[in-house]
Design a protein around this motif. Structure first.
Motif, PDB file in Angstrom:
ATOM      1  N   THR A  46     -14.472 -59.482  48.046  1.00  0.00           N
ATOM      2  CA  THR A  46     -14.124 -58.194  46.960  1.00  0.00           C
ATOM      3  C   THR A  46     -15.712 -58.299  46.233  1.00  0.00           C
ATOM      4  O   THR A  46     -15.758 -59.814  45.811  1.00  0.00           O
ATOM      5  N   ASN A  48     -17.403 -57.188  42.314  1.00  0.00           N
ATOM      6  CA  ASN A  48     -17.156 -56.111  41.244  1.00  0.00           C
ATOM      7  C   ASN A  48     -16.453 -55.561  40.654  1.00  0.00           C
ATOM      8  O   ASN A  48     -16.092 -54.476  40.335  1.00  0.00           O
ATOM      9  N   CYS A  49     -15.249 -56.369  40.807  1.00  0.00           N
ATOM     10  CA  CYS A  49     -13.655 -56.266  40.681  1.00  0.00           C
ATOM     11  C   CYS A  49     -13.561 -56.800  39.096  1.00  0.00           C
ATOM     12  O   CYS A  49     -13.287 -57.670  39.061  1.00  0.00           O
ATOM     13  N   ASP A 111     -10.176 -51.466  40.889  1.00  0.00           N
ATOM     14  CA  ASP A 111     -11.122 -51.380  42.001  1.00  0.00           C
ATOM     15  C   ASP A 111     -10.700 -52.008  43.468  1.00  0.00           C
ATOM     16  O   ASP A 111     -10.970 -52.006  43.983  1.00  0.00           O
ATOM     17  N   LYS A 137      -9.528 -46.986  44.775  1.00  0.00           N
ATOM     18  CA  LYS A 137     -11.184 -46.657  44.429  1.00  0.00           C
ATOM     19  C   LYS A 137     -12.189 -47.271  44.939  1.00  0.00           C
ATOM     20  O   LYS A 137     -13.549 -47.155  44.935  1.00  0.00           O
ATOM     21  N   LYS A 138     -12.063 -48.745  44.864  1.00  0.00           N
ATOM     22  CA  LYS A 138     -12.930 -49.745  45.773  1.00  0.00           C
ATOM     23  C   LYS A 138     -12.262 -50.162  46.910  1.00  0.00           C
ATOM     24  O   LYS A 138     -12.787 -49.794  48.223  1.00  0.00           O
TER      25      LYS A 138
END
Length: 161
Positions: A46, A48-49, A111, A137-138
């Motif tokens: 993952t 940018n969480c 996220d 969301k992500k």
């Protein structure tokens, strides 16, 4: 096949037994397990969480592991949060959550959503999966599920904007 002898169906499943097991096992043993190594590999994919929702957090071991890197929130049934998670890891954030009655939109702020052995606890796993996908969301990591359609998923929601 759904295991009806879990906390989701039977609140007499003793939280004390979960506390004892978590304390005896500790995170050092957890980190060595192949299941954890797979999950950790997925978490590392993952990008940018900043926030993590751990659905069915149990003793909140993932909060202990990832809580220094991510803003962690554990989600579980009230008697598991009060009788297990807050005892083992009292300084983490928790939200009392029943997947059969709670609005999944609460997850849109996270996220990363991790479902580690969560969805397969329900008689309606595809309905739960749909609710999760509609509120992701992500990233959504679905790990250690015990139903026929899959053992492991890694899904990144595409941004259409």
């Amino acid at each position: 096949m759904v295991n009806k002898r879990t906390a989701w169906y039977d609140d007499t499943v003793l939280p004390q037994a979960m506390v004892v097991a978590a304390l005896e096992r500790g995170n050092s043993d957890l980190l060595k397990l192949e299941n954890y190594q797979v999950l950790d590999g997925l978490v590392r994919l993952t990008n940018n969480c900043k926030t993590m929702a751990d659905l069915g957090c149990g003793a909140a071991e993932l909060g202990d592991i990832y809580g220094k890197k991510l803003d962690y929130t554990g989600f579980d049934l009230p008697h598991i949060i009060d009788g297990v998670a807050k005892i083992i890891h009292p300084n983490l954030q928790y939200i009392k959550f029943d997947a059969n009655t709670t609005d999944f939109s609460i997850l849109k702020d996270f996220d990363l959503i991790v479902c580690n052995g969560f969805i397969s606890e329900f008689p309606n796993p595809l309905e739960i999966l749909e609710k999760l996908l509609n509120n992701t969301k992500k990233y959504l990591i679905i790990h250690r599920q015990f139903f026929e359609i899959s053992k492991l998923f890694y899904i990144q929601k595409q941004d259409n904007g």
